[in-house]
Scaffold this motif. Structure first.
Motif, PDB file in Angstrom:
ATOM      1  N   HIS A  98       0.949  -1.093  -0.259  1.00 53.19           N
ATOM      2  CA  HIS A  98      -0.129  -0.023   0.032  1.00 53.19           C
ATOM      3  C   HIS A  98       0.780   1.403  -0.052  1.00 53.19           C
ATOM      4  O   HIS A  98       2.064   1.182   0.213  1.00 53.19           O
ATOM      5  CB  HIS A  98      -0.952   0.036   1.248  1.00 53.19           C
ATOM      6  N   ILE A 100       2.469   4.719   1.546  1.00 54.93           N
ATOM      7  CA  ILE A 100       3.082   4.732   2.698  1.00 54.93           C
ATOM      8  C   ILE A 100       2.467   5.929   3.532  1.00 54.93           C
ATOM      9  O   ILE A 100       2.381   7.113   3.136  1.00 54.93           O
ATOM     10  CB  ILE A 100       4.548   4.855   2.603  1.00 54.93           C
ATOM     11  N   TYR A 106      13.220   4.762  14.507  1.00 60.18           N
ATOM     12  CA  TYR A 106      14.020   3.960  14.477  1.00 60.18           C
ATOM     13  C   TYR A 106      14.017   3.362  13.022  1.00 60.18           C
ATOM     14  O   TYR A 106      12.874   3.198  12.489  1.00 60.18           O
ATOM     15  CB  TYR A 106      14.016   2.941  15.690  1.00 60.18           C
TER      16      TYR A 106
ATOM     17  N   LYS B  99      15.513   5.747   9.702  1.00 56.76           N
ATOM     18  CA  LYS B  99      13.983   5.623  10.429  1.00 56.76           C
ATOM     19  C   LYS B  99      13.231   6.292   9.348  1.00 56.76           C
ATOM     20  O   LYS B  99      13.577   7.132   8.345  1.00 56.76           O
ATOM     21  CB  LYS B  99      14.034   6.628  11.397  1.00 56.76           C
ATOM     22  N   ILE B 100      12.138   6.102   9.253  1.00 55.45           N
ATOM     23  CA  ILE B 100      10.887   6.368   8.165  1.00 55.45           C
ATOM     24  C   ILE B 100      10.020   7.617   8.647  1.00 55.45           C
ATOM     25  O   ILE B 100       9.491   7.659   9.594  1.00 55.45           O
ATOM     26  CB  ILE B 100       9.898   5.143   7.900  1.00 55.45           C
ATOM     27  N   ALA B 101      10.055   8.565   7.592  1.00 52.19           N
ATOM     28  CA  ALA B 101       9.309   9.719   7.893  1.00 52.19           C
ATOM     29  C   ALA B 101       9.108  10.315   6.555  1.00 52.19           C
ATOM     30  O   ALA B 101       9.640  11.196   5.880  1.00 52.19           O
ATOM     31  CB  ALA B 101      10.143  11.105   8.529  1.00 52.19           C
ATOM     32  N   PHE B 102       7.936   9.588   6.003  1.00 55.83           N
ATOM     33  CA  PHE B 102       7.883   9.571   4.647  1.00 55.83           C
ATOM     34  C   PHE B 102       6.342   9.126   4.269  1.00 55.83           C
ATOM     35  O   PHE B 102       5.689   8.533   5.033  1.00 55.83           O
ATOM     36  CB  PHE B 102       8.562   8.399   4.268  1.00 55.83           C
ATOM     37  N   GLU B 103       5.726  10.013   3.636  1.00 54.47           N
ATOM     38  CA  GLU B 103       4.337   9.749   2.973  1.00 54.47           C
ATOM     39  C   GLU B 103       4.126   9.827   1.356  1.00 54.47           C
ATOM     40  O   GLU B 103       4.883  10.537   0.843  1.00 54.47           O
ATOM     41  CB  GLU B 103       3.474  10.586   3.645  1.00 54.47           C
ATOM     42  N   THR B 104       3.316   8.716   1.095  1.00 50.97           N
ATOM     43  CA  THR B 104       3.089   8.830  -0.565  1.00 50.97           C
ATOM     44  C   THR B 104       1.526   8.609  -0.484  1.00 50.97           C
ATOM     45  O   THR B 104       0.950   8.064   0.241  1.00 50.97           O
ATOM     46  CB  THR B 104       3.771   8.041  -1.237  1.00 50.97           C
ATOM     47  N   SER B 105       1.087   8.934  -1.812  1.00 52.99           N
ATOM     48  CA  SER B 105      -0.489   8.670  -2.225  1.00 52.99           C
ATOM     49  C   SER B 105      -0.295   7.385  -2.923  1.00 52.99           C
ATOM     50  O   SER B 105      -1.532   7.104  -3.420  1.00 52.99           O
ATOM     51  CB  SER B 105      -1.050   9.975  -2.735  1.00 52.99           C
ATOM     52  N   TYR B 106       0.649   6.845  -3.188  1.00 50.68           N
ATOM     53  CA  TYR B 106       0.778   5.564  -4.022  1.00 50.68           C
ATOM     54  C   TYR B 106       1.989   4.482  -3.399  1.00 50.68           C
ATOM     55  O   TYR B 106       2.633   5.066  -2.867  1.00 50.68           O
ATOM     56  CB  TYR B 106       1.189   5.965  -5.547  1.00 50.68           C
ATOM     57  N   PRO B 107       1.541   3.256  -3.856  1.00 50.58           N
ATOM     58  CA  PRO B 107       2.414   2.440  -3.308  1.00 50.58           C
ATOM     59  C   PRO B 107       3.847   2.244  -4.270  1.00 50.58           C
ATOM     60  O   PRO B 107       3.744   2.891  -5.354  1.00 50.58           O
ATOM     61  CB  PRO B 107       1.821   1.238  -3.535  1.00 50.58           C
ATOM     62  N   LEU B 108       4.826   2.083  -3.712  1.00 50.56           N
ATOM     63  CA  LEU B 108       6.413   2.053  -4.361  1.00 50.56           C
ATOM     64  C   LEU B 108       7.272   0.991  -3.841  1.00 50.56           C
ATOM     65  O   LEU B 108       6.804   0.289  -2.871  1.00 50.56           O
ATOM     66  CB  LEU B 108       6.927   3.342  -4.358  1.00 50.56           C
ATOM     67  N   ILE B 110      10.021  -0.340  -1.707  1.00 50.71           N
ATOM     68  CA  ILE B 110      10.702   0.265  -0.678  1.00 50.71           C
ATOM     69  C   ILE B 110      11.454  -0.984  -0.202  1.00 50.71           C
ATOM     70  O   ILE B 110      11.040  -1.920   0.169  1.00 50.71           O
ATOM     71  CB  ILE B 110      10.068   0.813   0.732  1.00 50.71           C
TER      72      ILE B 110
END
Lengths: 306, 306
Positions: A98, A100, A106, B99-108, B110
């Motif tokens: 999906h 993100i 972390y 660490k993750i700080a990340f947003e999208t409107s679509y899957p990709l 990763i």
């Protein structure tokens, strides 16, 4: 050592349930014995059919987790779709397909790919680790890919999904088209559900920018059959809109044979549906031709137009 | 077909630069010819040493990208560390160890793992795709892992990093300990830099909850040598605090031989440093024994105490 909980999203579908079971098997094979397969809600009819068919026990039902619990997320990443208290858990791994919406303090193992189903990615992980799923695990993976891609007909379907189905059907020794249609049809049986249950079966809370929405999807082999319940469905939707202070509730009634969706839309922002699809709702409803995928044909276009 | 831009974070280090070059090579090998390796800032001395040593051209310098540009992110995911206008790009892939700080409107696609270096993950991707990096590419990967793990001595170092170094050193035919120390020492040469340049060489903007901070790290073989510039460094830090309206500026002067860091801390929230490490700053500075990793020994403990 404390257990690691593995689960998919709330209102679990076949991908969420089987991915939790399959990820458990994979972790076991990679040497992590202390994992437990969980689910965040009741099984839908389709998933019941799958677990009955292969005589597999359902994952353990949980509603929340304790602080600092170790978890592995499959088939979702947004906290709003996850277990209660997820913000205080330690997320060890994430395998998902999906968009993100996810933050951690972390680094962790993440594997996401824009494919039709989480199981397609899990199958790659088996192979990358030199493993082959056994016949039962392959059957579960196959079921989920058929479910998420509507027998490889949904626009979310990728070449990777098709290849996985081909290979998994061989391992599972299943005629996937025949089995798949039977499975999908089992999922459309709404006879034993109350209106409230139908409205929560595959409901996702999604914010299209500022528009607080729920998008629920119900599969059927006959749209007219579901539309006989329209008045009761609308009453139920209006109650949820009020209780949860929503701006929009979209109910997609998806014809899995002809690949269309009848949408019923309620809430103060229904005009967003009309704008996004260039349609006019009549009596709160309209047929969206060719629309079968919430992820690919609803979320991006609704977000863009919000 | 338009090009896909591949880049690491702003204030690029050896991992960001080499990961961009290596990911390009991997994409080429996977059949994507239209990729271009980029960087978001000047090379540091260590990376200059690496590219000179193996006679490799630096990635192309870019500052922003056009709307709808296709990009692949390596060694970072936070928009604040990425190229200008990233919010209007289409992110195709992400390979990272932060660490993750990340947003999208679509899957990709990763792939992140909690390992010491992005290159350790890229090396796995080569192998999972049945590929072996050539000697030059292996040399770049090896350099980055040595850089990020301070010759496998940083607490961020995992078994996967050690294994990758072993295998890559063989492919590259390099005595990695000898080469690595020479490379790390080259990175500590600050003689040609202005104070402003030193303060931006490896600066990361990080918010510890509400505390708007910059954490900059400078490697050295002799802390005292860097501390002779303390007054000038503090003046520069205060200017940045004012210009960027920061709550905290931490400058870590990390002794790569003895594995300690002298921290200089300025800003209205310096007490957070004292609280997090149970220390008392004297004249704005204190030695943090055993602290060498911003990611593992600064970000979590500062966030927790903020």
């Amino acid at each position: 050592m404390s257990k690691t909980y593995i689960f998919g999203h709330k209102s679990p579908d076949t991908d969420s349930i089987t991915s939790s079971l399959v990820m458990c098997d994979l972790e076991n094979k990679l040497g992590n014995a202390d994992v437990v397969s969980c689910r965040l809600g009741n099984l839908n009819k389709e998933t019941e059919f799958v677990l009955d068919y292969f005589d597999i026990e359902a994952p353990q039902l949980i509603e929340s987790i304790e602080d600092d619990a170790e978890v592995i997320l499959v088939d979702h990443n947004s906290p709003s779709e996850s277990v209660d208290n997820i913000e205080n858990a330690k997320i060890l791994k994430l395998v998902d397909h999906h968009k993100i919406a996810f933050e951690t303090s972390y680094p962790l193992f993440i594997r996401t790919e824009p494919v039709g189903c989480t199981e397609t990615i899990l199958f790659k992980l088996y192979k990358e680790n030199g493993l082959t799923p056994d016949k039962t695990i392959a059957s579960l993976m196959l079921s989920a890919i058929i479910s998420d891609t509507l027998l490889l007909k949904s626009p979310t379907t990728t070449e990777d999904d098709k290849q996985a189905v081909k290979e998994l059907a061989e391992i599972a020794q299943i005629d996937y088209e025949e089995y798949g249609l039977e499975m999908l049809k089992a999922g459309t049986d709404l006879s034993s559900f109350s209106i409230e249950e139908i409205l929560s079966l595959d409901a996702k809370q999604i914010d299209f920018k500022d528009v607080r929405s729920i998008v629920n999807q119900v599969n059927t082999a006959d749209i007219d059959d579901v539309m006989t319940m329209k008045d009761d469905l609308e009453a139920g939707m209006n109650k949820i809109i009020e209780d949860e202070n929503l701006d929009l509730f979209m109910l997609l009634i998806t014809d899995i044979v002809n690949s269309n969706s009848q949408v019923i839309a309620l809430g103060k922002d229904v005009c967003l549906v009309e704008k996004a699809y260039g349609v006019k709702l009549e009596d709160n409803t309209v047929l969206l031709e060719g629309v079968v995928s919430r992820k690919k044909q609803v979320v991006p276009i609704m977000t863009e137009n919000a």
